[in-house]
Write a protein that holds these residues in place. Sequence first.
Motif: not given
Length: 604
Positions: A65-71
Motif C-alpha cells: 500500500a505504501f511502496q508499490p514499486a517494491c512488489f
Amino acid sequence: MLLKPRVRKILFRLSTLLVLTVTAQTSFAQTCPLQVQLTHYTPEICYYDFDQNSCKDRCATADPAFQPACFSQMQLPCDLTSELLNHAPSYQQRAGSQWIHISDLLSHHQLQSEYHVVQQSLYKQLYQGYIRFPVSNGFSHSNENVKKTNFRMDILDSSKSLTRPLAEAGTFLRYSLGLHLEDQMNAGFTELHKKIDKFPFYKGRDRSELKNELARLKRTQLFMWQFLKRSDPAKIGRGRANSLNKRLKKFADNVSQLPAHCQAYLLSKAQVLNQYVDVSLHACIDKICYNTIRYDSPSFFQGIDQRLTHFEETLDLLVDESKVLKYVFLEDTVMDKRAGYSVPQISEMIRQASRHYVNSRDRRDLERFESVISVAFLQHDQNGQAYFNQMKAQADAVIEAQTYLGTFDNQDILLCEKMHQITPRLNEIPRELHALRQELHVVISEIYEIGSTPELMARYTEIADQMEHLSEEFEDISHADFFLQDRTTKLLWKLDNQFHQFSDDPQQIYVEYLAYDGMYWSPSSAVQLQDLFPTITKLSTQSGTLLPAGVGRTHGLNSLSLSFRQSAYSGCHANNKTITMVVRLVDSQGRSKQLALTATLDQL
C-alpha cells in the motif's frame, strides 16, 4: 531453445501484452496471481560490488500500500501459488493484501530450472572473479521501529524525486519546464501526505513531525527554483542562452583536441542536435564551428525554450562522451596480463555443459548448454529474440536510441578499434563461434524433434568440441583488461517527437522486455531485473527510477534513459551490438500503447 517440460513458460497476452510466465508441469495448468516482495539494494553499485556494511535493501520492510514499486505481480501455477501462500516463511498479510518475499520464490525446487534463474546462475559463475554479487537477499521479519524508519526514508526519497526536476530547473534556468512541472510536484506531495495519514504504525505526533520535515526539505530543495520564478524572464532567457553556449563551446573545444577520425565520429553524432535547434556543428580549418544560441524575446518562451530543454538533454551526453575520448589508452599501451587477474573460464563452462548433456541426454541439460553459449558469447537468445520480434511487429512504434559513452571509476577506456588492433583474432573468434552456434541450433532442433540419434550426437559432439577449442584459444589471447569494467554506456530514447512542447499527461511506464549481454528479462521472470543485469546503473525518466520492478512514470520531456557499465569485451563484442527493450505507456484515461525500443552500440 524449446520450452521446459517441467516448468514451462507460456506466452500470455492481454491486449497485446506479451510476458513470460512460469507454469506447472502440464501445459493446461491454470495460473493464479502472486504478489512478490522484491529487493532493491542502494546504492546501485551494490549489484556489482556488494558490501554488507554499506548496501541496504530499501524494500526490506515494504508494504504494497505504501511502496508499490517494491512488489511484482506474477502468474504462477495455482497449486504452486497456494503452496507458497500457505507455507512460505516470508508470508505476510495486511489490509486485504498478502504477499511473499522473492527469496522464497527463488529457493523453491519447482523453479530451480526456470530459464531466467539458469541465466543468472551462469552469469554469476562466469563473472564471479569480476563482480561481487549480493550475498544475502533473504527475508527476516522486522519490528515496528524498523518499519517506521524505513517508511520515513522512503517518503523522504520520494519527496526528493518530486523536487529534483524543479531544483535542477532552478539551477540550469529551465524556466518553461519548471512552470510545467510545478502542479505535478504539488499533486505528488498531496499523495505523500495521504500516505503518511494512512500509515498504520504512525500516531498523530509521528505524522506531524514527518510532514514538517517534508515541508523543510521542500523549501530547501526549491530555493533556486523560487528565486528563478521571481527573476525577470528576459534575464532568464539571456542567461539560459549563455549557459548552453558555454556547454556548446566546451563540446567543440573537446572535439577539436581529438584525432581526426574521433572528431568525425562525434560530429556525426552531434547532428541529432539540429532536430531541436540548428547549431550546425562542423569542422573548420583549425577548430570546430557552430551557430550560437540566441535569446529572441518575446518568442523565446513560446516553443524555443522547450526545444532547448530537449537539446540540453542530448548536449550533456555529447559533452560527456567528448571527455571520455580524451582519456583513452595510448597507441603504445602494452596490454599484458596483470598478476592476480584471470580470464573468465568460458571453455570450462562449455566443456561441463556439453558433457552433462552427453552423459544424461536430458532435455534440460541440452537447454542449459544453449544458455551457456548465449551468456558466454553475448549472443541474442533465440527464444528471447523471437519474443521481441513478435512484440515489435505488434508495437505502436519502433524507436531507436541515441547512444553515448561515459566514464566509469575514472578509468581510461580501451576503445574497440584499439582492442581489435592489439589482438585481431579476438574479433574473428566470435564470428566463427556465431556460425557454429547457428549450426548447433539446427542440430539441437532436430534432437528436440526426433531424439538423440547416433548421427545427430556425432554432429553435436563435433560442433561442441570446435566451440570448446575456440574458447580455449580465446582465453589464451585475451587480456584481463578486456574484462574489467572501464566505461558506462548511456542510452536515451525520445518517446515522442513533440520537441516544441512538454507532455501534459504523465503516463505510467512498464518495462515488458529487456535483452542484452546474451540474456533477456520479462516482468514475470523469477529473477529480478538488476539481479539478472547487475551492471545496470540507471533506468529512469526524469520523474525518477523504474527500478526495481521496471515500473515508473514519464516526465514532461517524455524520454527514457538506460545506463550500464561495460568492459571492452562486452562493449566491443561482435554479437553484442544491439540492445532491445519493450515498454508500455498507460495514460490517465487507461489508454495504452506499446513501444519497441532498440539501440545500436556503435562504439569506436
